[in-house]
Design a protein around this motif. Structure first.
Motif, mmCIF file in Angstrom:
data_model
loop_
_atom_site.group_PDB
_atom_site.id
_atom_site.type_symbol
_atom_site.label_atom_id
_atom_site.label_comp_id
_atom_site.label_asym_id
_atom_site.label_seq_id
_atom_site.Cartn_x
_atom_site.Cartn_y
_atom_site.Cartn_z
ATOM 1 N N THR A 222 -8.767 72.319 65.370
ATOM 2 C CA THR A 222 -7.560 73.113 65.111
ATOM 3 C C THR A 222 -6.837 73.400 66.416
ATOM 4 N N TRP A 223 -5.593 72.918 66.495
ATOM 5 C CA TRP A 223 -4.744 73.195 67.663
ATOM 6 C C TRP A 223 -3.367 73.621 67.153
ATOM 7 N N ASP A 224 -3.228 74.872 66.769
ATOM 8 C CA ASP A 224 -2.026 75.365 66.090
ATOM 9 C C ASP A 224 -1.370 76.501 66.856
ATOM 10 N N ILE A 225 -0.045 76.547 66.780
ATOM 11 C CA ILE A 225 0.724 77.697 67.264
ATOM 12 C C ILE A 225 1.715 78.076 66.173
ATOM 13 N N GLU A 226 1.657 79.343 65.755
ATOM 14 C CA GLU A 226 2.578 79.867 64.748
ATOM 15 C C GLU A 226 3.466 80.921 65.404
ATOM 16 N N VAL A 227 4.767 80.816 65.159
ATOM 17 C CA VAL A 227 5.718 81.766 65.736
ATOM 18 C C VAL A 227 6.631 82.273 64.627
ATOM 19 N N TRP A 228 6.588 83.590 64.405
ATOM 20 C CA TRP A 228 7.442 84.208 63.397
ATOM 21 C C TRP A 228 8.699 84.747 64.071
ATOM 22 N N THR A 229 9.851 84.438 63.518
ATOM 23 C CA THR A 229 11.127 84.913 64.050
ATOM 24 C C THR A 229 11.961 85.499 62.914
ATOM 25 N N GLU A 230 13.063 86.149 63.253
ATOM 26 C CA GLU A 230 13.958 86.692 62.232
ATOM 27 C C GLU A 230 14.673 85.596 61.462
ATOM 28 N N ALA A 231 14.622 84.355 62.010
ATOM 29 C CA ALA A 231 15.292 83.234 61.356
ATOM 30 C C ALA A 231 14.314 82.308 60.626
ATOM 31 N N GLY A 232 13.015 82.656 60.609
ATOM 32 C CA GLY A 232 12.039 81.809 59.949
ATOM 33 C C GLY A 232 10.802 81.614 60.804
ATOM 34 N N LYS A 233 9.839 80.877 60.254
ATOM 35 C CA LYS A 233 8.558 80.667 60.928
ATOM 36 C C LYS A 233 8.447 79.236 61.431
ATOM 37 N N LEU A 234 8.101 79.103 62.719
ATOM 38 C CA LEU A 234 7.821 77.807 63.326
ATOM 39 C C LEU A 234 6.312 77.622 63.393
ATOM 40 N N HIS A 235 5.860 76.416 63.022
ATOM 41 C CA HIS A 235 4.432 76.129 63.048
ATOM 42 C C HIS A 235 4.217 74.778 63.721
ATOM 43 N N LEU A 236 3.552 74.792 64.871
ATOM 44 C CA LEU A 236 3.164 73.568 65.553
ATOM 45 C C LEU A 236 1.701 73.284 65.235
ATOM 46 N N THR A 237 1.390 72.043 64.882
ATOM 47 C CA THR A 237 0.013 71.665 64.593
ATOM 48 C C THR A 237 -0.382 70.468 65.451
ATOM 49 N N ASP A 238 -1.693 70.211 65.486
ATOM 50 C CA ASP A 238 -2.226 69.063 66.229
ATOM 51 C C ASP A 238 -1.758 69.066 67.682
ATOM 52 N N GLY A 239 -1.748 70.253 68.298
ATOM 53 C CA GLY A 239 -1.401 70.345 69.707
ATOM 54 C C GLY A 239 0.054 70.047 70.023
ATOM 55 N N GLY A 240 0.931 70.218 69.051
ATOM 56 C CA GLY A 240 2.353 69.975 69.282
ATOM 57 C C GLY A 240 2.855 68.645 68.760
#
Length: 303
Positions: A222-240
């Motif tokens: 698992t290599w994930d980054i989740e970022v919640w913003t006022e405009a929606g959620k960004l989700h990076l997986t597999d190290g980008g």
């Protein structure tokens, strides 16, 4: 350009050698390693002998573990060679700053390479977040040390960084994509009873950013980054490598495929422009974790 590789281990064979071979910018002209070698390429076991024998090689790429890297980089710089550093660029911040000072005085380029910053969707994630208001973010970086560092006890020795060896990849990606810098507030570091560096870490940064690193995960990694913003959620997986916005795939493939091919393209540009790139922000976060971290003992670990 001709380039020499120092340290022919797993990462060199898996990433550096094929990336150089596939590039129109580079020719692998020599290697230096205690035991490893590349077929058809002059091999040395002593760096000074290699440098003296090949004054025609202007660039040295160091793939050694962090602790011995300073002395090798120093000797290459003082011999007038440009130097590319595998991550992390050194075992301490002080030696990295010292190398940068040496390189500038010697008039050579120095590159602290962070391969996870070259994930296929890293640029797209940075660009999408640039004007967003971030409410929180979480990193989950869990992998199996037995798979990626089989039998390599040095990763648990002082200077080997433990779980921060992969965790710094997450931090390098985090520091690239977030529009504002964050700093560490607290950390919990899990140390096996028989080891000198942590096998897991939980980190709490400013601005609602947190991270969970663990080197004990088996099965899928698992290599994930989740970022919640006022405009929606960004989700990076597999190290980008993959990116979703509110669950919908986003971002385009870069023109040059692969993290290490893109790193070597960057190195070629730095040499052509006589520039140095020594961003140490990922390593600074690791240093802060060791300074602030609460140490928790866990079961002994054996390969």
């Amino acid at each position: 350009m001709k380039i020499a590789l120092v340290g022919i281990g797993k990462i060199a064979r898996d990433q550096h050698v094929p990336s150089i071979a596939a590039s129109n910018a580079w020719e692998l002209a020599a290697t230096c390693s205690r035991a490893g070698r590349v077929d058809g390429v002059p091999a040395f076991t002593d760096l000074d002998e290699m440098l003296e024998s090949h004054p025609d090689i202007p660039v040295v790429s160091l793939c050694l573990p962090p602790v011995p890297r300073f002395e090798f980089a120093k000797r290459a710089i003082l011999a007038g060679r440009h130097v590319m550093l595998e991550k992390p660029p050194g075992a301490t911040l002080s030696e990295c700053h010292a190398l940068e000072d040496m390189a500038r005085k010697a008039g050579v380029c120095l590159f602290a390479s962070w391969h996870s910053r070259e994930g296929a969707r890293a640029d797209a994630a940075r660009d999408w977040l640039a004007d967003k208001v971030i409410t929180r973010a979480h990193i989950t970086w869990r992998e199996d040390v037995r798979k990626w560092h089989p039998g390599q006890d040095w990763v648990f020795d002082p200077g080997g960084m433990g779980v921060f060896d992969p965790g710094i990849n997450a931090l390098s990606l985090m520091t690239k994509i977030l529009p504002q810098p964050v700093h560490l507030k607290s950390a919990t570091l899990e140390f096996p009873d028989n080891r000198q560096t942590p096998i897991a870490a939980q980190l709490d940064f400013t601005d609602g950013v947190s991270a969970d690193f663990d080197w004990r995960q088996t099965g899928p990694q698992t290599w994930d980054i989740e970022v919640w913003t006022e405009a929606g959620k960004l989700h990076l997986t597999d190290g980008g490598e993959h990116m979703m916005i509110d669950g919908v795939p986003a971002g385009q493939d870069p023109s040059l495929i692969g993290e290490y091919p893109r790193l070597y393209a960057q190195m070629a540009d730095l040499v052509a422009q006589s520039k140095t790139d020594m961003d140490l922000s990922p390593l600074r976060h690791v240093a802060d974790a060791f300074m602030l971290g609460r140490r928790v003992p866990v079961d002994a670990f054996h390969f």
